[in-house]
Design a protein around this motif. Structure first.
Motif, PDB file in Angstrom:
ATOM      1  N   THR A  69       0.835  -1.204   0.000  1.00 11.04           N
ATOM      2  CA  THR A  69       0.000   0.000   0.000  1.00 11.04           C
ATOM      3  C   THR A  69       0.872   1.256   0.000  1.00 11.04           C
ATOM      4  N   MET A  70       2.173   1.061   0.172  1.00 16.27           N
ATOM      5  CA  MET A  70       3.117   2.195   0.153  1.00 16.27           C
ATOM      6  C   MET A  70       3.687   2.347  -1.258  1.00 16.27           C
ATOM      7  N   PRO A  71       4.429   3.412  -1.490  1.00 15.25           N
ATOM      8  CA  PRO A  71       5.000   3.570  -2.843  1.00 15.25           C
ATOM      9  C   PRO A  71       6.099   2.539  -3.124  1.00 15.25           C
ATOM     10  N   ARG A  74       5.604  -4.623  -6.331  1.00 15.55           N
ATOM     11  CA  ARG A  74       5.869  -6.031  -6.054  1.00 15.55           C
ATOM     12  C   ARG A  74       7.307  -6.378  -6.429  1.00 15.55           C
ATOM     13  N   GLU A 202      -1.717 -13.354  -4.204  1.00 17.29           N
ATOM     14  CA  GLU A 202      -2.782 -12.576  -3.571  1.00 17.29           C
ATOM     15  C   GLU A 202      -2.558 -12.578  -2.071  1.00 17.29           C
ATOM     16  N   PHE A 203      -2.958 -11.468  -1.431  1.00 11.47           N
ATOM     17  CA  PHE A 203      -2.669 -11.348  -0.001  1.00 11.47           C
ATOM     18  C   PHE A 203      -3.924 -11.344   0.848  1.00 11.47           C
TER      19      PHE A 203
ATOM     20  N   LYS B  12     -15.496 -10.562  -6.846  1.00  7.12           N
ATOM     21  CA  LYS B  12     -14.374 -11.465  -6.575  1.00  7.12           C
ATOM     22  C   LYS B  12     -14.953 -12.745  -6.005  1.00  7.12           C
ATOM     23  N   MET B  50      -6.813  -1.884  -2.817  1.00  2.00           N
ATOM     24  CA  MET B  50      -5.360  -1.705  -2.886  1.00  2.00           C
ATOM     25  C   MET B  50      -4.707  -2.678  -3.861  1.00  2.00           C
ATOM     26  N   ASP B  51      -5.524  -3.406  -4.622  1.00  2.00           N
ATOM     27  CA  ASP B  51      -5.015  -4.366  -5.616  1.00  2.00           C
ATOM     28  C   ASP B  51      -4.113  -5.442  -4.991  1.00  2.00           C
ATOM     29  N   LEU B  52      -4.418  -5.812  -3.772  1.00  2.00           N
ATOM     30  CA  LEU B  52      -3.677  -6.899  -3.123  1.00  2.00           C
ATOM     31  C   LEU B  52      -4.236  -8.237  -3.564  1.00  2.00           C
ATOM     32  N   VAL B  53      -5.514  -8.252  -3.912  1.00  2.00           N
ATOM     33  CA  VAL B  53      -6.086  -9.423  -4.570  1.00  2.00           C
ATOM     34  C   VAL B  53      -6.654  -8.961  -5.904  1.00  2.00           C
ATOM     35  N   LYS B  54      -6.645  -9.863  -6.862  1.00  2.00           N
ATOM     36  CA  LYS B  54      -7.080  -9.497  -8.210  1.00  2.00           C
ATOM     37  C   LYS B  54      -8.594  -9.662  -8.314  1.00  2.00           C
ATOM     38  N   ASN B  72       0.482   3.281  -8.713  1.00  2.00           N
ATOM     39  CA  ASN B  72       1.776   3.740  -8.223  1.00  2.00           C
ATOM     40  C   ASN B  72       1.909   5.255  -8.191  1.00  2.00           C
ATOM     41  N   LYS B  75       0.193   6.455  -4.741  1.00  2.46           N
ATOM     42  CA  LYS B  75       0.409   5.804  -3.445  1.00  2.46           C
ATOM     43  C   LYS B  75       0.895   6.782  -2.364  1.00  2.46           C
ATOM     44  N   VAL B  80      -2.991   3.878   4.437  1.00  4.18           N
ATOM     45  CA  VAL B  80      -3.764   2.671   4.730  1.00  4.18           C
ATOM     46  C   VAL B  80      -3.450   2.173   6.136  1.00  4.18           C
ATOM     47  N   MET B  82      -4.195  -1.204   8.223  1.00  3.41           N
ATOM     48  CA  MET B  82      -4.750  -2.556   8.214  1.00  3.41           C
ATOM     49  C   MET B  82      -5.312  -2.870   9.602  1.00  3.41           C
ATOM     50  N   ASN B  83      -5.939  -4.022   9.738  1.00  2.00           N
ATOM     51  CA  ASN B  83      -6.489  -4.352  11.058  1.00  2.00           C
ATOM     52  C   ASN B  83      -5.423  -4.780  12.067  1.00  2.00           C
ATOM     53  N   GLU B  84      -4.177  -4.653  11.691  1.00  2.00           N
ATOM     54  CA  GLU B  84      -3.065  -4.890  12.618  1.00  2.00           C
ATOM     55  C   GLU B  84      -1.899  -4.036  12.140  1.00  2.00           C
TER      56      GLU B  84
END
Lengths: 203, 282
Positions: A69-71, A74, A202-203, B12, B50-54, B72, B75, B80, B82-84
């Motif tokens: 989520t930062m600049p 991957r 995927e995360f 999704k 956040m495009d972490l999953v497609k 990009n 950003k 952001v 997150m929950n942690e």
């Protein structure tokens, strides 16, 4: 990218005392035994282990999905791990060369060749293990990693048990001159494989 | 209207869960609360943003930019939480400052330090020794110490005590003073969101049930209390949810469309959510 490497170094720094003590212990042990390879083997094990430890911390804390989520791309995340591996490999190489120059003057040539081959094996290990770790994660990849680590030895033992004669040193020499190029190619290929694995993740 | 965040028909599919054609529009300058029970699809939505999953289908824009092709470039402007707190646990706040200085071009060291002081976080304390509240505060400090124009938060206030929660909500309100700033915050603690949100989006089992300005929502819905006989007289079209008990009937209704003389109480967001979920389970 610098930020990512900085993060790993700060994170690993907390355990640095343990590693230094371990190295000093092995240094004296190998001096006492007159067996310099013991020390360099320990060095190379650490050089592979440290970047993997850093990755394990990242995985445990879900760092990657946050970092994305930062600049940072991957590709940055993959490359930074290889660079960290390279940094540790070089540090290990420099330490072992210095110790060869200082304490192994009688057999200098042999000992430097041993140091170079240790550097090569560290780079090869990284090249084979990293894509597996990117694919399966550290937790799940651990078993596979151990298989990769022991596969060459197992293969050699297996072959010699079968009575197949291993090629002698003279026959292997040309391989030695050729190996730096091969290792660089394998290392770069490994980076590309890892990036393509990581892009699908995927995360 | 200019939007800080849009999701159009985003889909999704997982083996056991489907986020089904969801639409969300967050106008610039607003706070949107994204509510739903655990497992409703809140975190998946945020990961998709956040495009972490497609995603399988649909289109997402953040600050007017496509989140696949132009992410990009923006950003620096997204914060952001997150929950942690996802930093490796052996780091401390001082080191995080140094790392972030290399990561964000717009990193504001003074801002970060003032947050750390405000939150009374010791700079040399390792993250693994933090309490949950401190972790979330540090994550928020990081999200606000660069040029953020939109904050995206996933359950940032859950698991925190009321005092810390209050502090964090105040920080959000301060952030939103700048009209170009927006906040998208998911939570299942509805009372928090009710206080600060302009918009409420309610997700249930992977579908958006409603997404509206909070005031309109509160204006429109009411809780009808009556006996069973009375209830049978009510036009079924205005009833959005029913709860029966031995004293009679409670129903979520569109109060402006209900003709006649009835006792109608105010409905808060929590009532609306609970009635909706109950209705779907019947």
């Amino acid at each position: 990218m610098t930020g990512l490497i900085l993060k790993d170094i700060y994170n690993l720094k907390r355990h640095s005392k343990v590693y230094v003590i371990l190295l000093i212990f092995y240094f004296f042990l190998s001096r006492a035994n007159g067996n310099a390879t013991m020390f360099s083997s320990m060095l190379s094990i650490l050089a592979v282990m440290l970047p993997i430890t850093a990755m394990a911390y990242d995985e445990k804390n879900n760092w990657d999905r946050y970092a994305l989520t930062m600049p940072l791309s991957r590709k940055d995340l993959v490359l930074s791990r290889y660079i960290l591996g390279l940094i540790f490999a070089l540090i290990a190489f420099i330490i072992s060369i210095v110790s060869s120059l200082l304490f192994n003057k009688e057999l200098l040539m042999e000992s430097i060749i041993a140091d170079i081959s240790i550097l090569s094996s560290v780079l090869l290990l990284i090249a084979f293990v990293f894509p597996v770790l990117f694919k399966f994660g550290i937790e799940k990849g651990r078993t596979l990693m151990i298989i990769i680590l022991f596969a060459p030895t197992m293969l050699l033992v297996f072959l010699s048990n079968l009575g197949i004669k291993l090629p002698d040193e003279e026959a292997l020499k040309p391989l030695l001159y050729f190996s730096p190029v091969a290792i660089i190619i394998i290392f770069i290929l490994s980076i590309f494989v890892s990036i393509s694995i990581y892009n699908k993740k995927e995360f | 209207m200019e939007y800080a965040l849009t999701l159009e028909n985003v889909t999704k599919e997982y083996k056991d869960f489907k986020l089904d054609h969801i639409n969300v529009y967050l106008p610039k300058g607003c706070i949107m609360g994204f509510i739903g029970e655990n497992g409703a699809g809140k975190s998946t939505t945020i990961k998709l943003i956040m495009d972490l999953v497609k995603r399988d289908e649909g289109k997402i824009t953040i600050l007017g930019k496509d989140n696949k092709t132009e992410l990009n470039s923006i950003k620096e402007n997204i914060g952001v939480v997150m929950n942690e707190l996802c930093f490796p646990e052996n780091l401390n706040a001082r080191e995080i400052n140094k790392i972030m200085k290399k990561v964000y071009k717009t990193w504001d060291e003074d801002q970060f330090h003032s947050f750390i002081q405000k939150f009374s976080i010791a700079e040399s304390k390792l993250i693994k020794e933090y309490s949950r509240g401190m972790k979330m505060k540090l994550a928020i400090a990081v999200a606000l110490s660069h040029d953020s124009k939109i904050l995206i938060l996933d359950e940032a206030t859950s698991g925190l005590d009321p005092i810390v929660r209050e502090e964090i909500l105040d920080i959000f309100l301060e952030f939103i003073q700048d009209e170009s700033h927006s906040i998208f915050v998911s939570s299942h603690i509805i009372s928090d969101l009710e206080k600060i949100c302009d918009y409420i989006t309610f997700i249930h089992k992977g579908k958006i049930v409603l997404s509206e300005p909070k005031d309109e929502l509160l204006e429109r819905y009411g809780i009808l209390k009556c006996t069973e006989e009375e209830f049978e007289q009510v036009n079924p079209a205005v009833i959005k949810g029913v709860r029966k008990n031995k004293f009679g009937i409670e129903a979520l209704v569109l109060k402006n469309e209900l003709k006649g003389n009835y006792v109608i109480d105010k409905a808060d967001i929590e009532d609306i959510m609970i009635f909706y979920i109950k209705e779907q389970m019947v």
